[in-house]
Design a protein around this motif. Structure first.
Motif, PDB file in Angstrom:
ATOM      1  N   VAL A 197       4.804  -4.314 -24.798  1.00  0.00           N
ATOM      2  CA  VAL A 197       4.924  -2.876 -24.543  1.00  0.00           C
ATOM      3  C   VAL A 197       3.560  -2.223 -24.636  1.00  0.00           C
ATOM      4  CG1 VAL A 197       5.993  -0.717 -25.254  1.00  0.00           C
ATOM      5  CG2 VAL A 197       7.275  -2.871 -25.455  1.00  0.00           C
ATOM      6  N   ALA A 198       3.080  -1.715 -23.513  1.00  0.00           N
ATOM      7  CA  ALA A 198       1.776  -1.050 -23.473  1.00  0.00           C
ATOM      8  C   ALA A 198       1.908   0.229 -22.656  1.00  0.00           C
ATOM      9  CB  ALA A 198       0.722  -1.972 -22.845  1.00  0.00           C
ATOM     10  N   PRO A 199       1.051   1.205 -22.888  1.00  0.00           N
ATOM     11  CA  PRO A 199       1.102   2.448 -22.117  1.00  0.00           C
ATOM     12  C   PRO A 199       0.838   2.177 -20.635  1.00  0.00           C
ATOM     13  CG  PRO A 199      -0.234   2.715 -24.089  1.00  0.00           C
ATOM     14  CD  PRO A 199       0.016   1.242 -23.934  1.00  0.00           C
ATOM     15  N   THR A 200       1.874   2.252 -19.840  1.00  0.00           N
ATOM     16  CA  THR A 200       1.781   2.000 -18.401  1.00  0.00           C
ATOM     17  C   THR A 200       2.619   3.036 -17.657  1.00  0.00           C
ATOM     18  OG1 THR A 200       3.436   0.271 -18.818  1.00  0.00           O
ATOM     19  CG2 THR A 200       1.187  -0.448 -18.393  1.00  0.00           C
ATOM     20  N   TYR A 201       3.941   2.944 -17.791  1.00  0.00           N
ATOM     21  CA  TYR A 201       4.830   3.871 -17.092  1.00  0.00           C
ATOM     22  C   TYR A 201       4.584   5.324 -17.523  1.00  0.00           C
ATOM     23  CZ  TYR A 201       7.354  -0.378 -15.808  1.00  0.00           C
ATOM     24  OH  TYR A 201       7.688  -1.616 -15.320  1.00  0.00           O
ATOM     25  N   MET A 202       4.188   5.517 -18.771  1.00  0.00           N
ATOM     26  CA  MET A 202       3.953   6.888 -19.225  1.00  0.00           C
ATOM     27  C   MET A 202       2.817   7.554 -18.452  1.00  0.00           C
ATOM     28  SD  MET A 202       2.001   6.551 -22.907  1.00  0.00           S
ATOM     29  CE  MET A 202       3.440   5.899 -23.729  1.00  0.00           C
ATOM     30  N   PHE A 203       1.908   6.748 -17.899  1.00  0.00           N
ATOM     31  CA  PHE A 203       0.795   7.318 -17.145  1.00  0.00           C
ATOM     32  C   PHE A 203       1.196   7.729 -15.725  1.00  0.00           C
ATOM     33  CE2 PHE A 203      -2.331   4.888 -19.990  1.00  0.00           C
ATOM     34  CZ  PHE A 203      -2.586   6.013 -20.742  1.00  0.00           C
ATOM     35  N   LEU A 204       2.436   7.502 -15.349  1.00  0.00           N
ATOM     36  CA  LEU A 204       2.919   7.966 -14.053  1.00  0.00           C
ATOM     37  C   LEU A 204       3.523   9.357 -14.179  1.00  0.00           C
ATOM     38  CD1 LEU A 204       4.633   4.672 -12.808  1.00  0.00           C
ATOM     39  CD2 LEU A 204       2.238   5.384 -12.588  1.00  0.00           C
ATOM     40  N   SER A 205       3.320   9.998 -15.306  1.00  0.00           N
ATOM     41  CA  SER A 205       4.002  11.254 -15.593  1.00  0.00           C
ATOM     42  C   SER A 205       3.259  12.018 -16.677  1.00  0.00           C
ATOM     43  CB  SER A 205       5.429  10.950 -16.074  1.00  0.00           C
ATOM     44  OG  SER A 205       5.373  10.256 -17.320  1.00  0.00           O
ATOM     45  N   GLY A 206       3.986  12.904 -17.316  1.00  0.00           N
ATOM     46  CA  GLY A 206       3.526  13.642 -18.492  1.00  0.00           C
ATOM     47  C   GLY A 206       4.762  14.219 -19.139  1.00  0.00           C
ATOM     48  N   ARG A 207       4.589  15.072 -20.114  1.00  0.00           N
ATOM     49  CA  ARG A 207       5.726  15.752 -20.719  1.00  0.00           C
ATOM     50  C   ARG A 207       5.185  16.754 -21.727  1.00  0.00           C
ATOM     51  NH1 ARG A 207       4.812  11.238 -21.648  1.00  0.00           N
ATOM     52  NH2 ARG A 207       6.335  10.419 -20.201  1.00  0.00           N
ATOM     53  N   PRO A 208       5.950  17.813 -22.036  1.00  0.00           N
ATOM     54  CA  PRO A 208       5.508  18.734 -23.084  1.00  0.00           C
ATOM     55  C   PRO A 208       5.305  17.995 -24.401  1.00  0.00           C
ATOM     56  CG  PRO A 208       7.294  19.694 -21.818  1.00  0.00           C
ATOM     57  CD  PRO A 208       7.188  18.254 -21.384  1.00  0.00           C
ATOM     58  N   GLY A 209       4.316  18.403 -25.154  1.00  0.00           N
ATOM     59  CA  GLY A 209       3.948  17.700 -26.368  1.00  0.00           C
ATOM     60  C   GLY A 209       4.980  17.831 -27.471  1.00  0.00           C
ATOM     61  N   ALA A 210       5.093  16.782 -28.258  1.00  0.00           N
ATOM     62  CA  ALA A 210       5.935  16.779 -29.453  1.00  0.00           C
ATOM     63  C   ALA A 210       5.409  15.692 -30.377  1.00  0.00           C
ATOM     64  CB  ALA A 210       7.395  16.527 -29.100  1.00  0.00           C
ATOM     65  N   ILE A 211       5.637  15.852 -31.666  1.00  0.00           N
ATOM     66  CA  ILE A 211       5.199  14.874 -32.661  1.00  0.00           C
ATOM     67  C   ILE A 211       6.429  14.093 -33.072  1.00  0.00           C
ATOM     68  CG2 ILE A 211       3.920  14.531 -34.800  1.00  0.00           C
ATOM     69  CD1 ILE A 211       2.962  17.472 -34.499  1.00  0.00           C
ATOM     70  N   THR A 212       6.509  12.846 -32.626  1.00  0.00           N
ATOM     71  CA  THR A 212       7.779  12.118 -32.706  1.00  0.00           C
ATOM     72  C   THR A 212       7.693  10.772 -33.409  1.00  0.00           C
ATOM     73  OG1 THR A 212       7.361  11.033 -30.573  1.00  0.00           O
ATOM     74  CG2 THR A 212       8.483  13.174 -30.512  1.00  0.00           C
TER      75      THR A 212
END
Length: 553
Positions: free
Chosen positions: A447-462
């Motif tokens: 699991v590496a940051p890949t699909y998340m870079f095809l988008s964005g989203r409002p920030g949250a601390i999760t």
């Protein structure tokens, strides 16, 4: 990866390479190649509203933050939701055609298609295959230069903002190579893609280049940087967080021990510049003019202190040798104790190093001034820091399909899509213990940051799997929100003039040579004069005109 979700990324404005105006212009054809160097553009936010989505907040049923957000504080979630909501009920890839995407990564590249069950799981939910071309984030701009100049761009490509502002003809390249998204997303059209409509309007406005909506924005955290510290090492020595930049010299002496392979610092440049009170970019003067950060006495003072840290041997040798050196490995192993990064780096470091070192404790120091009792300022982040672009000329159906992928990947915390993108498959890539996500060895591998870079989203601390993390992050932002600097260009979408953008790298390369003893501190005056004469003064006139036209001067 160095930050998202939760903050901006590793190297910021001007600290990565840029393509020369001639080189990129030669790679463009038609009218774009014949244009003069871009003079820059600026549009007040209210004039961009017709190009961008009308915001419609997306509420995950039954989910509300434990720590409420504010204008400059992100909401915090202390526990994992018992049930994840499915946000997108139809698979976005309907054509069966493979999607080619190019993304950066600040970390180890995971196994590829056919050898990665995380990819298999996400692609199954998407309805088709996304094939990633992953490049080292620290040298990503070099690949971008080649791709943009050739014109042979993939269908989806992630470009960090701090890369694109150093590319002298980026807007011309973007307008030539990437799709106009307004026909699909402007105003109420975005209701077809409700997770994209969930972004803040200001973030979308930063996706406009040359009057065209082209970038799907990664919404920034409110603040670009903090001083990240190994709390466990400070506790071992009975040492406090720095309360001023002056403290860095004392901490450097106390912590540095080359025989034990321990140095106090990695890169600290922007945090020291901020501590001394230099503006992030421009500052309004009492006489109604603008002064750039390079020109301030505070900037000069920050250079002097940073040079002392290097000269005393308090900076990790890898960073001395290479300003773009990986900080996380030596930081996680205890070879350096503090450095500058976005707050999102904390959870990445914990995820990477906690399995082998359960005692590791990583915190962010509260913003500090240059001298004890001095005035504290905190730099304000831009509304968006990274952008996903879609290739132009793919046709309506394929463009809509790719926007659908971005919409699916934009699902917020509390959804099945977010959980899959960020954590993988439960029982395989992670388990849940006491309501908290525990990554497995396979998860760490795949699991590496890949699909998340095809988008964005409002920030949250999760990232509540790390005890105390959400509370500490939320508390840091609450404190920082009291010290925001006054930026004269808030609410104006300014595209940096090309001549000024082209000066950033050579100017700051020379500054970095001063830190490392390759040039004397006294040479900064000459470097500054060169910056002014080669485009800085011209840029000032442009920014002053923008400020006057928008009632800021």
């Amino acid at each position: 990866m160095s930050q998202p979700p939760g903050g901006p990324l590793t190297s910021r404005r001007g600290f990565l390479g840029m393509v020369g105006a001639g080189a990129l212009a030669a790679g463009l054809t038609g009218c774009a190649a014949k244009k003069e160097v871009s003079k820059g553009t600026a549009v007040a936010a209210d004039k961009l509203k017709g190009l961008v989505p009308t915001r419609v907040p997306f509420q995950v049923s039954g989910l509300s933050p434990d720590l409420p957000g504010g204008e400059f504080v992100e909401p915090g979630f202390l526990t994992r939701p018992g049930t994840m909501v499915q946000a997108v009920t139809t698979k976005p890839i309907t054509s069966g055609a493979e999607v080619k995407a190019m993304t950066p990564l600040w970390g180890t590249v995971p196994p590829g298609l056919g050898e990665n069950s995380y990819y298999d799981a996400v692609n199954e939910r998407l309805g088709g295959v996304v094939r990633f071309n992953i490049s080292d984030g620290n040298t990503y701009v070099d690949k971008l230069n080649t791709i943009l100049a050739s014109g042979d761009v993939p269908e989806m490509i992630q470009i960090p903002g701090w890369n694109l502002i150093t590319i002298a003809h980026f807007t011309e390249a973007a307008n030539k190579l990437f799709a106009d998204l307004s026909p699909y997303l402007a105003g109420d059209k975005a209701k077809e893609f409700p997770l994209l409509a969930n972004y803040d309007t200001a973030a979308w406005e930063y996706g406009v280049f040359g009057g065209v909506l082209q970038g799907i924005p990664w919404q920034n955290a409110p603040y670009p940087f903090a001083t990240i510290v190994r709390q466990d090492i400070l506790d071992e020595f009975g040492l406090p967080h720095p309360k001023s930049a002056d403290d860095l010299l004392t901490l450097g002496k106390e912590l540095t021990d080359p025989k034990k392979k321990r140095w106090a610092f990695g890169g600290m440049d922007q945090e020291v510049q901020r501590a001394f009170g230099a503006p992030r970019e421009w500052r309004k003067q009492p006489d109604g003019t603008l002064i750039y950060k390079y020109e301030t006495p505070e900037w000069q003072q920050s250079i002097e202190l940073l040079t002392k840290l290097f000269d005393a041997g308090y900076v990790h040798p890898d960073v001395v040798a290479n300003q773009f050196a990986d900080h996380k490995e030596p930081f996680g192993s205890g070879q350096l104790v503090m450095y500058k990064d976005g707050l999102g780096a904390i959870h990445e470091i914990l995820g990477r190093f906690l399995p082998s070192n359960p005692k590791i404790d990583v915190r962010a120091a509260d913003p500090y001034p240059a001298h004890p009792g001095g005035r504290v300022i905190v730099w304000r982040n831009e509304p968006a820091g990274m952008f996903c672009f879609i290739r132009k000329g793919l046709g309506d159906a394929r463009t809509r399909e790719l926007i659908g992928i971005a919409n699916w990947c934009s699902a917020p915390y509390g959804t099945q899509e977010y959980d899959l993108v960020n954590n993988g498959v439960e029982g395989k890539h992670f388990t849940v213990k006491d309501g908290q996500v525990q990554q497995t060895a396979l998860g760490r591998k795949e699991v590496a940051p890949t699909y998340m870079f095809l988008s964005g989203r409002p920030g949250a601390i999760t990232e509540n799997q790390y005890p105390g993390y959400v509370e500490a992050y939320h508390g840091w932002e609450t404190t920082a929100s009291r010290y925001l600097e006054n930026d004269p260009f808030v609410g104006i979408r300014v595209e940096v003039p090309s001549k000024m953008a082209a000066l950033v790298k050579p100017t700051e390369d020379k500054m970095n040579e001063i830190f490392r003893g390759k040039r004397p501190v006294s040479e900064w005056a000459t470097i500054l004069k060169d910056w002014q004469e080669q485009g800085g003064n011209e840029a000032r006139e442009f920014y002053m005109k923008v400020a006057r036209e928008n009632g800021r001067l």
